[in-house]
Scaffold this active site. Structure first.
Site, PDB file in Angstrom:
ATOM      1  N   ASN A  86     -17.934  -2.465 -47.238  1.00 37.43           N
ATOM      2  CA  ASN A  86     -17.351  -3.451 -46.329  1.00 37.43           C
ATOM      3  C   ASN A  86     -17.670  -4.864 -46.811  1.00 37.43           C
ATOM      4  OD1 ASN A  86     -16.059  -4.502 -43.856  1.00 37.43           O
ATOM      5  ND2 ASN A  86     -16.386  -2.430 -43.089  1.00 37.43           N
ATOM      6  N   ARG A  87     -17.722  -5.822 -45.906  1.00 38.65           N
ATOM      7  CA  ARG A  87     -17.718  -7.228 -46.297  1.00 38.65           C
ATOM      8  C   ARG A  87     -19.050  -7.925 -46.046  1.00 38.65           C
ATOM      9  NH1 ARG A  87     -12.789  -5.617 -44.448  1.00 38.65           N
ATOM     10  NH2 ARG A  87     -11.020  -6.212 -45.755  1.00 38.65           N
ATOM     11  N   HIS A 112     -17.036  -4.307 -50.727  1.00 35.97           N
ATOM     12  CA  HIS A 112     -17.259  -2.980 -51.322  1.00 35.97           C
ATOM     13  C   HIS A 112     -18.018  -3.036 -52.649  1.00 35.97           C
ATOM     14  CE1 HIS A 112     -15.241  -1.046 -48.140  1.00 35.97           C
ATOM     15  NE2 HIS A 112     -14.002  -1.058 -48.599  1.00 35.97           N
ATOM     16  N   HIS A 182     -15.254   6.438 -49.167  1.00 37.94           N
ATOM     17  CA  HIS A 182     -13.963   5.873 -48.763  1.00 37.94           C
ATOM     18  C   HIS A 182     -12.876   6.949 -48.796  1.00 37.94           C
ATOM     19  CE1 HIS A 182     -11.242   2.717 -47.756  1.00 37.94           C
ATOM     20  NE2 HIS A 182     -12.127   1.768 -48.014  1.00 37.94           N
ATOM     21  N   TYR A 184      -9.827   9.077 -47.360  1.00 39.12           N
ATOM     22  CA  TYR A 184      -8.698   8.916 -46.445  1.00 39.12           C
ATOM     23  C   TYR A 184      -8.236  10.311 -46.032  1.00 39.12           C
ATOM     24  CZ  TYR A 184      -8.117   4.091 -48.200  1.00 39.12           C
ATOM     25  OH  TYR A 184      -8.293   2.779 -48.548  1.00 39.12           O
ATOM     26  N   ASP A 241      -8.613  -1.837 -38.545  1.00 46.05           N
ATOM     27  CA  ASP A 241      -9.558  -2.052 -39.636  1.00 46.05           C
ATOM     28  C   ASP A 241     -10.797  -2.689 -39.020  1.00 46.05           C
ATOM     29  OD1 ASP A 241     -10.803  -2.219 -42.072  1.00 46.05           O
ATOM     30  OD2 ASP A 241      -9.561  -3.844 -42.856  1.00 46.05           O
ATOM     31  N   GLN A 282     -16.290   2.605 -39.705  1.00 46.08           N
ATOM     32  CA  GLN A 282     -15.120   1.753 -39.900  1.00 46.08           C
ATOM     33  C   GLN A 282     -13.864   2.607 -39.826  1.00 46.08           C
ATOM     34  OE1 GLN A 282     -15.467  -1.596 -40.485  1.00 46.08           O
ATOM     35  NE2 GLN A 282     -13.396  -2.234 -41.014  1.00 46.08           N
ATOM     36  N   GLU A 303     -15.096   5.569 -42.215  1.00 48.50           N
ATOM     37  CA  GLU A 303     -16.181   5.218 -43.122  1.00 48.50           C
ATOM     38  C   GLU A 303     -17.494   5.057 -42.348  1.00 48.50           C
ATOM     39  OE1 GLU A 303     -14.786   1.807 -45.601  1.00 48.50           O
ATOM     40  OE2 GLU A 303     -12.916   2.204 -44.512  1.00 48.50           O
TER      41      GLU A 303
END
Length: 338
Positions: A86-87, A112, A182, A184, A241, A282, A303
């Site tokens: 993440n950020r 990331h 990560h 999906y 998100d 997340q 996540e």
């Protein structure tokens, strides 16, 4: 679904990166579930699980060859991302009074793990009971992070083919760490179209609001009365998100933590149950996929993680790792049918 006590494990060559680095692929099979893992990025390339009618289908988005992962790196398909998932706002952290500048790879934000995070490395691999352990060394100064980090993720299959991830790390200097997978998910089948319309429950009563560049403001927003309220299972819509603050259950009773989320596809009957020892999750609905190679909302990322920008938010759970400490984190993705 019948269960066995053994996981079948296979390994094979899987081509090479553009620079010639060889990539291997490991296959794990148990109780009708097959998982393929690459040494590049510790990527889970595919997960196949049976549906209500007994037939198996791929339920995680993946690409057929190494070239595809190099061509489409930004979605991080199935990869382990780090050092920090993440950020991190401003692409910098302050640790013990010292500022560390990290790689800014999303405008002025660190995302990331930076430009060459864990997802873009070739990992060492070794067989372990029931699965495979992938490991790497992240050098002091890697993408701006302080300290040498010895890191590993172990993939095993539990009863019913539950995919289990166990992370471990040690460092020789104070640093921060927040890895995630990560993956999906599309329980109707990878490549079957949009995953919207599947049903989701998240055991979270709060989310972390974000600013204009998707960095948390530091607040905790109750989900009640908002589009983020997934406390009861309901259909997933577009436009998500966001980090959810998970309810803390009796993690001691479950080695992979309490139930964090459930995803259900009524057409196939597949139910995915996520457990984690992490405090956050997340939810990302991949709205920005452009058809190369998957269309918008083709998969749903769940996540498990610590909160974004935690190093700059002392009110959030700490992500600091110090010498002499051992980082341990576990997540389980279990499959069943209804």
């Amino acid at each position: 679904m019948t269960t066995s006590t053994d996981t079948a494990t296979y390994t094979e060559d899987f081509g090479a990166l553009a620079d010639g680095s060889p990539v291997g692929r490991w296959t794990l099979e148990r109780d009708g579930v097959r998982v393929r893992v690459l040494t590049y990025g510790a990527i889970v390339q595919s997960v196949e699980a049976p549906g209500r009618d007994g037939s198996s289908a791929p339920v995680a988005l993946g690409l057929p060859d190494v070239a595809g992962y190099e061509e489409f790196p930004a979605p991080y398909f199935g990869a382990v991302v780090g050092r920090y998932a993440n950020r991190i706002g401003g692409a910098s952290i302050v640790l013990d009074g010292r500022t560390h500048r990290l790689t800014a790879n999303e405008g002025g934000t660190h995302l990331h793990g930076g430009a060459r995070g864990f997802d873009k490395r070739v990992w060492d691999a070794e067989a372990v009971p029931g699965g495979v352990r992938l490991s790497l060394v992240s050098a002091d100064g890697d993408e701006g992070y302080p300290g040498r980090l010895d890191f590993s993720v172990t993939y095993t299959l539990g009863p019913g083919g539950a995919l289990r991830l166990a992370y471990r790390a040690v460092t020789d200097a104070p640093t921060v760490l927040n890895p995630t997978s990560h993956l999906y998910w599309n329980l109707a089948g990878a490549g079957s179209g949009s995953a919207l319309g599947q049903q989701l429950r998240i055991a979270a009563g709060q989310v972390t609001p974000v600013d204009a560049v998707s960095v948390p403001t530091g607040e905790l927003l109750p989900v009640a009365g908002t589009r983020f309220d997934f406390r009861a299972m309901r259909t997933v819509g577009a436009g998500h998100d966001r980090n959810f603050v998970l309810a803390q259950g009796t993690a001691e009773a479950e080695p992979f933590g309490p139930v964090a989320a459930e995803l259900y596809d009524a057409w196939s009957g597949r139910l995915l149950t996520v457990r984690t020892t992490e405090p956050g999750l997340q939810l990302y609905t991949a709205d920005h996929f452009d058809g190369r190679p998957f269309g918008p909302c083709a998969g749903i990322a769940l996540e498990t993680q610590h909160f974004p920008d935690s190093p700059n938010r002392p009110e959030f759970p700490s992500t600091v790792l110090r010498p002499g400490e051992e980082f341990l984190s576990r997540t389980e993705y279990a499959f069943s049918v209804r």
